[in-house]
Design a protein around this motif. Structure first.
Motif, PDB file in Angstrom:
ATOM      1  N   GLY A 239       0.831  -1.196   0.000  1.00  0.00           N
ATOM      2  CA  GLY A 239       0.000   0.000   0.000  1.00  0.00           C
ATOM      3  C   GLY A 239       0.865   1.244   0.000  1.00  0.00           C
ATOM      4  O   GLY A 239       2.085   1.171   0.171  1.00  0.00           O
ATOM      5  N   PRO A 240       0.268   2.396  -0.208  1.00  0.00           N
ATOM      6  CA  PRO A 240       1.061   3.626  -0.294  1.00  0.00           C
ATOM      7  C   PRO A 240       1.843   3.946   0.971  1.00  0.00           C
ATOM      8  O   PRO A 240       2.974   4.444   0.898  1.00  0.00           O
ATOM      9  N   CYS A 241       1.278   3.667   2.161  1.00  0.00           N
ATOM     10  CA  CYS A 241       2.007   4.004   3.394  1.00  0.00           C
ATOM     11  C   CYS A 241       3.273   3.166   3.528  1.00  0.00           C
ATOM     12  O   CYS A 241       4.327   3.670   3.918  1.00  0.00           O
ATOM     13  N   LEU A 242       3.191   1.882   3.179  1.00  0.00           N
ATOM     14  CA  LEU A 242       4.367   1.012   3.285  1.00  0.00           C
ATOM     15  C   LEU A 242       5.389   1.334   2.202  1.00  0.00           C
ATOM     16  O   LEU A 242       6.597   1.296   2.446  1.00  0.00           O
ATOM     17  N   THR A 243       4.915   1.662   1.015  1.00  0.00           N
ATOM     18  CA  THR A 243       5.838   2.025  -0.062  1.00  0.00           C
ATOM     19  C   THR A 243       6.611   3.284   0.285  1.00  0.00           C
ATOM     20  O   THR A 243       7.828   3.368   0.072  1.00  0.00           O
ATOM     21  N   ALA A 244       5.931   4.284   0.835  1.00  0.00           N
ATOM     22  CA  ALA A 244       6.598   5.527   1.217  1.00  0.00           C
ATOM     23  C   ALA A 244       7.644   5.284   2.295  1.00  0.00           C
ATOM     24  O   ALA A 244       8.767   5.801   2.226  1.00  0.00           O
ATOM     25  N   LEU A 245       7.296   4.483   3.292  1.00  0.00           N
ATOM     26  CA  LEU A 245       8.213   4.213   4.397  1.00  0.00           C
ATOM     27  C   LEU A 245       9.427   3.417   3.930  1.00  0.00           C
ATOM     28  O   LEU A 245      10.563   3.691   4.344  1.00  0.00           O
ATOM     29  N   ARG A 246       9.217   2.436   3.061  1.00  0.00           N
ATOM     30  CA  ARG A 246      10.300   1.538   2.655  1.00  0.00           C
ATOM     31  C   ARG A 246      11.166   2.098   1.530  1.00  0.00           C
ATOM     32  O   ARG A 246      12.347   1.759   1.434  1.00  0.00           O
ATOM     33  N   SER A 247      10.590   2.944   0.697  1.00  0.00           N
ATOM     34  CA  SER A 247      11.337   3.456  -0.454  1.00  0.00           C
ATOM     35  C   SER A 247      11.839   4.876  -0.261  1.00  0.00           C
ATOM     36  O   SER A 247      12.606   5.378  -1.082  1.00  0.00           O
ATOM     37  N   ALA A 248      11.398   5.533   0.817  1.00  0.00           N
ATOM     38  CA  ALA A 248      11.771   6.926   1.094  1.00  0.00           C
ATOM     39  C   ALA A 248      11.318   7.865  -0.016  1.00  0.00           C
ATOM     40  O   ALA A 248      11.959   8.873  -0.295  1.00  0.00           O
ATOM     41  N   THR A 249      10.198   7.538  -0.655  1.00  0.00           N
ATOM     42  CA  THR A 249       9.637   8.392  -1.693  1.00  0.00           C
ATOM     43  C   THR A 249       8.177   8.704  -1.365  1.00  0.00           C
ATOM     44  O   THR A 249       7.498   7.922  -0.702  1.00  0.00           O
ATOM     45  N   THR A 250       7.712   9.839  -1.832  1.00  0.00           N
ATOM     46  CA  THR A 250       6.309  10.178  -1.648  1.00  0.00           C
ATOM     47  C   THR A 250       5.455   9.291  -2.552  1.00  0.00           C
ATOM     48  O   THR A 250       5.866   8.940  -3.661  1.00  0.00           O
ATOM     49  N   VAL A 251       4.278   8.934  -2.075  1.00  0.00           N
ATOM     50  CA  VAL A 251       3.359   8.109  -2.861  1.00  0.00           C
ATOM     51  C   VAL A 251       1.991   8.782  -2.849  1.00  0.00           C
ATOM     52  O   VAL A 251       1.275   8.754  -1.843  1.00  0.00           O
TER      53      VAL A 251
END
Length: 244
Positions: free
Chosen positions: A93-105
């Protein structure tokens, strides 16, 4: 102004419910050591203020990593936590992607989401039509949390998504003026990113000067900082010494 439609796990906004307080909270977080005991309180403040003062935002939460898996450190409403939990259940999901990739989603239109069905379905049930997840950094420069902003208004949120993505890309030029809370969110994020860059430059100096890896250099920076003070002050002093 952000929504006050909140659930049983309501976070009470800080006494100073001003857009300026949100900017200061984001900047203060950037200067904290990652392991600071004050970090959870800062995250709670950021969530409460984001929901209270950022115009397009109806619900807000913050996701952190833990030994047992990701969890919601704070939320402004039950709805936000339920949307987060749907993402944890699928580990996507967007929250996990942002946290793990250090990018805004940014998700400017939930109706078009196909990759995160659990997130989409639960968010839709709560009336959410757009979202933005933003990686937040503390002293080491690695993400310590993902700030999740959930909105019912697609058009207003689209503008905020575009501005935040530009901020993280290093492009601060924009002719689109947003509400006061959104502008202070953007100002705080921009200042936090500049703080991160300053600390990273200081770590580079320590690594070269003392012939150590980034981990020990970071520990030296933390140890040289008085408890309760910002790492940016110590980093600035190191850079000044290096230039003299």
């Amino acid at each position: 102004m952000g929504s006050t439609d909140q659930g049983d796990d309501v976070l009470s906004p800080t006494p100073e419910q001003s857009p300026e307080a949100l900017r200061r909270a984001l900047l203060a977080l950037a200067g904290l050591p990652d392991e600071s005991p004050a970090l959870p309180a800062h995250l709670r403040t950021i969530v409460a203020l984001s929901a209270a003062v950022v115009g397009p935002v109806d619900f807000a939460s913050v996701t952190v990593s833990a030994a047992e898996g990701p969890r919601t450190e704070a939320s402004s409403a039950d709805a936000a936590e339920e949307i987060d939990l749907a993402q944890y259940a699928e580990d996507a999901g967007p929250c996990l992607t942002a946290l793990r990739s250090a990018t805004t989603v940014g998700v400017p239109d939930l109706a078009g989401v196909v990759v995160w069905p659990g997130f989409r379905d639960v968010a839709w049930r709560y009336g959410v039509r757009a979202s933005l997840s933003i990686p937040l950094f503390a002293g080491s420069g690695a993400p310590v949390a993902g700030l999740n902003l959930y909105a019912r208004d697609v058009s207003a949120m689209r503008q905020l998504i575009q501005r935040v993505e530009s901020c993280y890309a290093g492009d601060s030029a924009s002719t689109t003026r947003l509400d006061a809370g959104s502008e202070q969110l953007l100002a705080g994020l921009a200042e936090a990113l500049r703080c991160r860059d300053l600390v990273q430059r200081a770590l580079g100096v320590l690594m070269d000067r003392e012939n150590v890896a980034v981990g020990p250099a970071y520990r030296r920076l933390v140890d040289a900082t008085t408890s309760g003070s910002s790492l940016t002050g110590t980093a600035s002093a190191i850079l000044r010494q290096h230039l003299n």
